[in-house]
Scaffold this motif. Structure first.
Motif, short mmCIF file in Angstrom:
data_model
loop_
_atom_site.label_atom_id
_atom_site.label_comp_id
_atom_site.label_asym_id
_atom_site.label_seq_id
_atom_site.Cartn_x
_atom_site.Cartn_y
_atom_site.Cartn_z
N GLY A 1 70.82 -43.36 17.64
CA GLY A 1 71.10 -42.19 16.80
C GLY A 1 70.10 -41.07 17.04
O GLY A 1 70.47 -39.89 17.15
N ALA A 2 68.82 -41.45 17.16
CA ALA A 2 67.77 -40.44 17.40
C ALA A 2 67.99 -39.77 18.76
O ALA A 2 67.85 -38.54 18.89
N LEU A 3 68.34 -40.56 19.77
CA LEU A 3 68.57 -39.99 21.11
C LEU A 3 69.81 -39.11 21.13
O LEU A 3 69.85 -38.09 21.84
N GLU A 4 70.82 -39.49 20.36
CA GLU A 4 72.04 -38.68 20.29
C GLU A 4 71.72 -37.31 19.68
O GLU A 4 72.18 -36.28 20.17
N ARG A 5 70.88 -37.33 18.64
CA ARG A 5 70.51 -36.06 18.00
C ARG A 5 69.70 -35.16 18.94
O ARG A 5 69.77 -33.94 18.85
N LYS A 6 68.95 -35.78 19.85
CA LYS A 6 68.18 -34.99 20.83
C LYS A 6 69.06 -34.52 21.99
O LYS A 6 68.59 -33.80 22.88
N GLY A 7 70.30 -34.99 22.04
CA GLY A 7 71.21 -34.56 23.12
C GLY A 7 71.05 -35.35 24.40
O GLY A 7 71.52 -34.94 25.46
N LEU B 1 72.09 -38.58 24.86
CA LEU B 1 73.23 -39.46 25.11
C LEU B 1 74.37 -39.13 24.16
O LEU B 1 74.20 -38.37 23.20
N TYR B 2 75.53 -39.69 24.49
CA TYR B 2 76.69 -39.50 23.62
C TYR B 2 77.48 -40.80 23.53
O TYR B 2 77.30 -41.71 24.36
N LYS B 3 78.33 -40.87 22.52
CA LYS B 3 79.18 -42.06 22.34
C LYS B 3 80.58 -41.74 22.84
O LYS B 3 81.13 -40.69 22.51
N HIS C 1 71.59 -33.86 30.44
CA HIS C 1 70.26 -33.53 29.94
C HIS C 1 69.38 -34.78 29.89
O HIS C 1 68.20 -34.76 30.28
N GLY C 2 69.97 -35.89 29.44
CA GLY C 2 69.24 -37.17 29.39
C GLY C 2 68.84 -37.63 30.78
O GLY C 2 67.71 -38.09 31.00
#
Ligand code: SF4
Length: 222
Positions: free
Chosen positions: A77-83, A85-87, A104-105
């Motif tokens: 969740g934290a990584l998703e908020r940083k952009g 990764l995505y689901k 970006h990741g």
């Protein structure tokens, strides 16, 4: 008191040596993680997704890292908020999701890798033959852990359905990868190959038996 005459057992001293290396590698991970602006667990999640365009499930990620699924879910969740990764819906089951690195990741991971050097520096203390021996020893240890069910199957040649050990009599390049249809040497064994596809257990056992057989006594085809 421990002396050279009564040392601890060899496996225990190997354990101690691996712990020393692990401490240095963890410090290196902190450097890489800081460069990417994440913590080491988040960095490890990003690294586990590298080279996997289809992503991984939360369960796979938790298994790879040896953490609980709730803990993996928090970090994801934290990584998703940083952009980073995505689901995405899993192709086989639209109700489950795969976790995938964003561009970006990937870029952040690549620049963070450039700041890490401890493992390469330590390996550089060995000559070429020692590096090759260490690679085979690591493959042997990792395989033992995965076949014992302690860690998930890793993307190594020895567990890959495309691997044909000692298919050639060329001592420099005895192995064959049927994915790229090419011979390769012991020093080119992969530990984390993007093209890896897991062979079934009986094929893995047969491959390992052939890989570890003494080929100096009975070369292939003879
Ligand atoms: S696809 Fe990758 S892991 Fe499989 S045999 Fe070829 S190089 Fe090794």
């Amino acid at each position: 008191m421990e002396t050279p005459v009564t040392p601890k057992s060899l496996p225990l001293r190997i354990h101690e040596g691996l712990e020393r290396l692990a401490t240095a590698l963890r410090a290196d991970d902190w450097v890489g993680a800081r460069a990417a602006g994440v913590n080491p667990t988040q960095f490890a999640i990003m690294a586990s997704l590298e080279g996997r365009p289809g992503g991984l499930s939360v369960r796979d990620i938790a298994q790879q890292l040896g953490v609980s699924q709730p803990s993996a879910t928090d970090s994801i969740g934290a990584l998703e908020r940083k952009g980073y990764l995505y689901k995405a819906p899993a192709p086989s089951d639209r109700r489950s999701v795969r976790i995938v690195l964003t561009e970006h990741g990937e870029a952040s991971l690549a620049s963070a890798h450039a700041t890490r050097s401890v493992a390469e520096s330590a390996a550089g203390a060995l000559d070429r033959a020692q590096q090759e021996e260490l690679l085979v020893s690591l493959v042997t240890m990792i395989r033992h852990l995965q076949e014992s069910g302690i860690i998930p199957i890793q993307r190594m040649c020895v567990s890959c359905r495309f691997f044909r050990p000692y298919a050639h009599q060329d001592a420099a390049q005895p192995h064959h990868c049927t994915f790229v249809d090419a011979a390769f040497g012991q020093q080119d064994l992969r530990v984390d190959c993007r093209e890896h596809e897991t062979a079934d257990p009986s094929a893995r056992a047969a491959t390992w038996a052939e890989f570890t057989r003494d080929h100096t006594l009975n070369p292939p085809g003879i």
